[in-house]
Structures are given as C-alpha cells and as structure tokens.
Design an enzyme around this catalytic site. Structure first.
Site, mmCIF file in Angstrom:
data_model
loop_
_atom_site.group_PDB
_atom_site.id
_atom_site.type_symbol
_atom_site.label_atom_id
_atom_site.label_comp_id
_atom_site.label_asym_id
_atom_site.label_seq_id
_atom_site.Cartn_x
_atom_site.Cartn_y
_atom_site.Cartn_z
ATOM 1 N N GLU A 190 32.256 15.763 -27.504
ATOM 2 C CA GLU A 190 32.984 14.603 -27.016
ATOM 3 C C GLU A 190 34.481 14.874 -27.116
ATOM 4 O O GLU A 190 34.894 15.855 -27.746
ATOM 5 C CB GLU A 190 32.610 13.361 -27.833
ATOM 6 C CG GLU A 190 31.163 12.972 -27.703
ATOM 7 C CD GLU A 190 30.788 11.711 -28.474
ATOM 8 O OE1 GLU A 190 29.609 11.357 -28.463
ATOM 9 O OE2 GLU A 190 31.700 11.091 -29.079
ATOM 10 N N PRO A 191 35.305 14.019 -26.518
ATOM 11 C CA PRO A 191 36.754 14.251 -26.600
ATOM 12 C C PRO A 191 37.269 14.388 -28.032
ATOM 13 O O PRO A 191 38.200 15.159 -28.285
ATOM 14 C CB PRO A 191 37.342 13.012 -25.910
ATOM 15 C CG PRO A 191 36.287 12.589 -24.947
ATOM 16 C CD PRO A 191 34.987 12.882 -25.621
ATOM 17 N N GLY A 206 46.016 49.868 -17.885
ATOM 18 C CA GLY A 206 47.460 49.737 -17.700
ATOM 19 C C GLY A 206 47.794 48.573 -16.782
ATOM 20 O O GLY A 206 47.190 47.506 -16.857
ATOM 21 N N THR A 245 28.061 21.700 -19.313
ATOM 22 C CA THR A 245 27.728 22.714 -18.315
ATOM 23 C C THR A 245 26.517 22.248 -17.521
ATOM 24 O O THR A 245 25.538 21.771 -18.101
ATOM 25 C CB THR A 245 27.414 24.057 -18.993
ATOM 26 O OG1 THR A 245 28.542 24.469 -19.766
ATOM 27 C CG2 THR A 245 27.091 25.120 -17.961
ATOM 28 N N GLU A 256 29.203 27.239 -28.639
ATOM 29 C CA GLU A 256 28.053 27.225 -29.557
ATOM 30 C C GLU A 256 28.495 27.416 -31.009
ATOM 31 O O GLU A 256 27.792 28.030 -31.815
ATOM 32 C CB GLU A 256 27.011 28.302 -29.182
ATOM 33 C CG GLU A 256 26.672 28.405 -27.715
ATOM 34 C CD GLU A 256 25.958 27.178 -27.168
ATOM 35 O OE1 GLU A 256 26.057 26.104 -27.801
ATOM 36 O OE2 GLU A 256 25.340 27.276 -26.105
ATOM 37 N N ILE A 281 43.596 50.236 -21.274
ATOM 38 C CA ILE A 281 43.239 51.509 -20.652
ATOM 39 C C ILE A 281 43.577 51.492 -19.163
ATOM 40 O O ILE A 281 44.015 52.504 -18.604
ATOM 41 C CB ILE A 281 41.743 51.808 -20.885
ATOM 42 C CG1 ILE A 281 41.524 52.162 -22.367
ATOM 43 C CG2 ILE A 281 41.248 52.934 -19.979
ATOM 44 C CD1 ILE A 281 40.066 52.281 -22.764
ATOM 45 N N GLY A 329 20.888 29.173 -28.597
ATOM 46 C CA GLY A 329 22.182 29.279 -27.933
ATOM 47 C C GLY A 329 23.069 30.330 -28.557
ATOM 48 O O GLY A 329 23.814 31.018 -27.859
ATOM 49 N N TRP A 343 32.714 18.934 -21.860
ATOM 50 C CA TRP A 343 32.242 20.317 -21.815
ATOM 51 C C TRP A 343 30.753 20.409 -21.477
ATOM 52 O O TRP A 343 30.009 21.172 -22.080
ATOM 53 C CB TRP A 343 32.517 21.034 -23.146
ATOM 54 C CG TRP A 343 33.951 20.981 -23.557
ATOM 55 C CD1 TRP A 343 34.494 20.237 -24.563
ATOM 56 C CD2 TRP A 343 35.044 21.682 -22.945
ATOM 57 N NE1 TRP A 343 35.859 20.427 -24.629
ATOM 58 C CE2 TRP A 343 36.222 21.314 -23.642
ATOM 59 C CE3 TRP A 343 35.144 22.585 -21.878
ATOM 60 C CZ2 TRP A 343 37.474 21.806 -23.312
ATOM 61 C CZ3 TRP A 343 36.400 23.076 -21.543
ATOM 62 C CH2 TRP A 343 37.533 22.691 -22.263
ATOM 63 N N LEU A 383 26.485 17.416 -26.179
ATOM 64 C CA LEU A 383 26.783 17.067 -27.564
ATOM 65 C C LEU A 383 28.270 16.752 -27.749
ATOM 66 O O LEU A 383 28.634 15.731 -28.335
ATOM 67 C CB LEU A 383 26.365 18.217 -28.487
ATOM 68 C CG LEU A 383 26.734 18.116 -29.965
ATOM 69 C CD1 LEU A 383 26.113 16.870 -30.590
ATOM 70 C CD2 LEU A 383 26.304 19.380 -30.715
#
Length: 402
Positions: free
Chosen positions: A139-140, A360, A170, A384, A358, A263, A168, A137
C-alpha cells in the site's frame, strides 16, 4: 548490437534431481527465448509496451500453470524446474517472469489454502492463462511493514465491503482474480480479527465494480508489463471468497508470507537470469571489441573481471537451486530462500554494472541490452522483500533459540 552466446552453466553434473524431462522443457524454452524474446524485447521494453504475443506463446507453453497441479490442468513443475524456467525467461527479458510470478503466487495461495470450491472455481482457468491472477499486499504507506496495511474489509451480511488503496500491483489491470490482503476489524461476526486474504473477482480492465485502476506506475526498469495502483471504494465481495473460508479470517498475512517463499525463489532465479544475460553480453563484447591492438578480453583487467562475474553467477545459481531443492523436499526454506534471494539479486545488480563497464560508452547506449539489465536489476533488490528484510529474516533464523 552484439550477439551474446549463452554459456550454459545451469546443470550440475551427475545430479539426479535434474531429469531429462526438465532438461527438455528448458531446452525448448531456451530456443524460444533466443529466437523470439531476445530479438524483440528491447523495442517493447523501451516503448513500455505489453508483450501480448509473447504472453500468448507463454500460455501455449503452459507457463501460467507451471506450478498448478495436474488435477487442475497445470504442469505441476517442481520448484527446481520452475526456478530454471524463470531463469531462462529473465535471461531474455525479466518482465516476462514478472507476468508469470504474480499470477502463480495467487495460484499458490488458492492451491495451498483455498477451499475445494475455490480451487475448482479458479485453478483450471488459471492454468491456461485465460484467467490471470495477481497478488496485492503493498500500500502507499505499507511496504516492508506489511502488517501496517490499512485496506479494510467490513462484513455486511453475506458480503464484505472493501475500502483502501493498493500499490505496485503487477498484472492488476489484466487480472480477473486478485489475491487481496485487507484488515477485518474487531467485532466481525466470526469473532476474529486481523489481516485476511480475499479472492476478489474482477473484469479485466481499468474499472470493475468498486475497483479502479487509478494509475499506472511509471518505472525506470521492469517495463512492458503493467504495475498499477488500485483503489477499492465500497467494493463488495461475497463472504465465500475469503481464502480458506471462515478459518481464513485473520490468517491472510501468515499465508501470504508462506506463498512469498515461492516468490523469493522466483526473484532469486530472475537474478540468476539477468546476471547470466549480463555475463553473456560481456564475454561476447570483450571478444570482439579491440583496444590497444587486441581484443579487450586479452587485457588482464577485463579477463579478471569476467572471471569474477562467472564465479558470482555460479554461486548465485547454486544457492537458488539449493533453495528450490529444499522446497521440493518439503523442508523449511525461509533461510535458504532468503539467502538465495539476497545473494542472487545483489549479484545481478553487480554484474549488470560490470557489463556496462566492460562495454564502456556503448554500455550507456540503448543500442546494447546491458543498459536494460542495469535498470531491471534494482527491482530484485526491493521486490518480494528488500535486501534489508532478507537479512532480518536470515538473522532471525540463525539466532533463534533452539
């Protein structure tokens, strides 16, 4: 590297919607994640190497057919069980959930809106994972504003000629079928116009007809699976590959947004999985790491932080399961899925940072997995639909006129 012991808080006592069969599936998957994914994920992720063997094992489990109907060889899992599957995969390595998710969004579009011929042609092979799907879906220049997409499909006899660039994507390189959104211009022979979903068949690889995987997008997290840019130059698609046939012209965006509800439940479940992993690692580390003569878990500042983490994790899980149950009941889920996606993704990011604190200095080292959780979590705030888009969806539902 510390060995985090998973604390299972995923079952709701006396809940009839959590059945024994689902528990067996999750228990089997959990053992695989603990035995195979957790030990092997960090090396693959840091090298940005595709997890071929893990993906093959996921095929054997039937996960590529998780939500595909039994009539086409899928597991036909309900949304709740599917959410729990994604949670477990993400607890081990979130990228594995991404490999499945894009594939199953494509399958959901075909299952819900495809013609009988389109379903029979693709779903049985998709259920085995031998035919991989992807969803395209973005686009740039078109992300959250999906309606602004520029990819065009112009009819030429019994075919459509597609030109444009998609971002993008996948599974784009390995996919054999792409659910592609493109704009059909006015003047189309159907007498309609608008954004349409095409089922684009391709040969897995970098080139296929007029399709080129123009580049792989390097990412700070969510590594190990390909996220690519795909270019379409005069690529021809038969007219019968319009999703839903002629009635699909102009309905692509509406149908895609409906499929993205799955999604969003998926991303919420990913958030729960990553948050669980961050919590588990924090508890294990706090019990073994000593400072000022005692384990840091005995220090109130750390103990309180872990209490807050557990509370947020539990809330995120309940919201995600609630959205999944509503989907299983056939209810409208845009509100519940949007809320779950918003809260669970933000919780994952918060807990990933808490885990680093936690740990460190060790939390900043690739020797421990918490730095990966910290890099993976932001994707869920964006993917999404960003958190801002979720707030827009949520507020529109809440403020709609009765």
């Amino acid at each position: 590297m510390s060995d985090a012991t998973h604390t299972d808080t995923s079952k709701v006592p006396n809940d009839p919607s959590v059945d024994d069969t689902a528990d067996e599936i999750i228990d089997t998957l959990r053992r695989w994640v603990d035995d195979v994914v957790v030990p092997g994920s960090s090396a693959l992720e840091l090298a940005d190497e595709y997890p071929t063997e893990m993906a093959t094992q996921m095929e054997a489990f039937g996960l590529f057919g998780a939500t595909i109907g039994e009539s086409h060889g899928g597991l036909d899992l309900d949304h709740l069980t599917y959410a729990r599957v994604i949670e477990e995969l993400s607890r081990g390595w979130m990228s594995l959930a991404g490999i499945v998710n894009s594939h199953l969004i494509c399958a959901k579009l075909i299952s819900q809106f495809g013609t009988a011929e389109q379903q029979d042609r693709s779903l049985t092979r998709m259920a085995t994972g031998k035919l991989r799907g992807c969803f395209s879906l973005s686009e740039p220049d078109s992300g959250s504003d999906a309606a602004a997409l520029r990819c065009r499909a112009v009819r030429d006899g019994d075919e459509f000629v597609i030109n444009g660039t998609k971002m993008w994507v996948t599974n784009g390189e390995r996919a054999g079928i792409v659910a592609l959104l493109a704009r059909v211009p006015e003047g189309d022979a159907s007498g309609s116009s608008g954004i349409t979903c095409f089922l684009v068949d391709k040969t897995p690889g970098k080139t296929s007809g007029g399709i080129t995987v123009s580049r792989k997008i390097d990412k700070i997290g969510y590594r190990g699976l390909e996220t690519v840019e795909m270019s379409y130059v005069d690529h021809r698609v038969p007219a019968d590959r319009v999703l839903g046939g002629d009635k699909g012209i102009g309905n692509g965006l509406r149908w895609a947004l409906a499929a993205l509800e799955l999604g969003r439940i998926n991303v919420a479940a990913r958030g729960v999985g990553v948050a669980q992993a961050a919590y588990d690692a924090s508890v294990a580390y706090a019990k073994q790491r000593e400072a000022f003569g005692k384990p840091i878990a005995k220090h109130q500042a750390i103990a309180f932080k872990i209490a807050e983490m557990a509370t947020k994790l539990h809330a995120a899980r309940l919201m995600t399961y609630d959205a999944a149950r509503k989907a299983d009941a056939g209810e409208r889920v845009d509100l519940a899925a949007g809320m779950a996606k918003l809260f669970a993704s933000e919780t994952a990011a918060e807990l990933a940072l808490d885990a680093m604190r936690i740990h460190g200095g060790n939390g900043y080292s690739t020797e421990y997995p918490v730095e990966r959780f910290y890099r993976d979590a932001p994707l869920m705030i964006i993917g999404e639909g960003t958190s801002e888009i979720q707030k827009l969806v949520i507020s529109r539902v809440l403020l709609a006129d009765d």
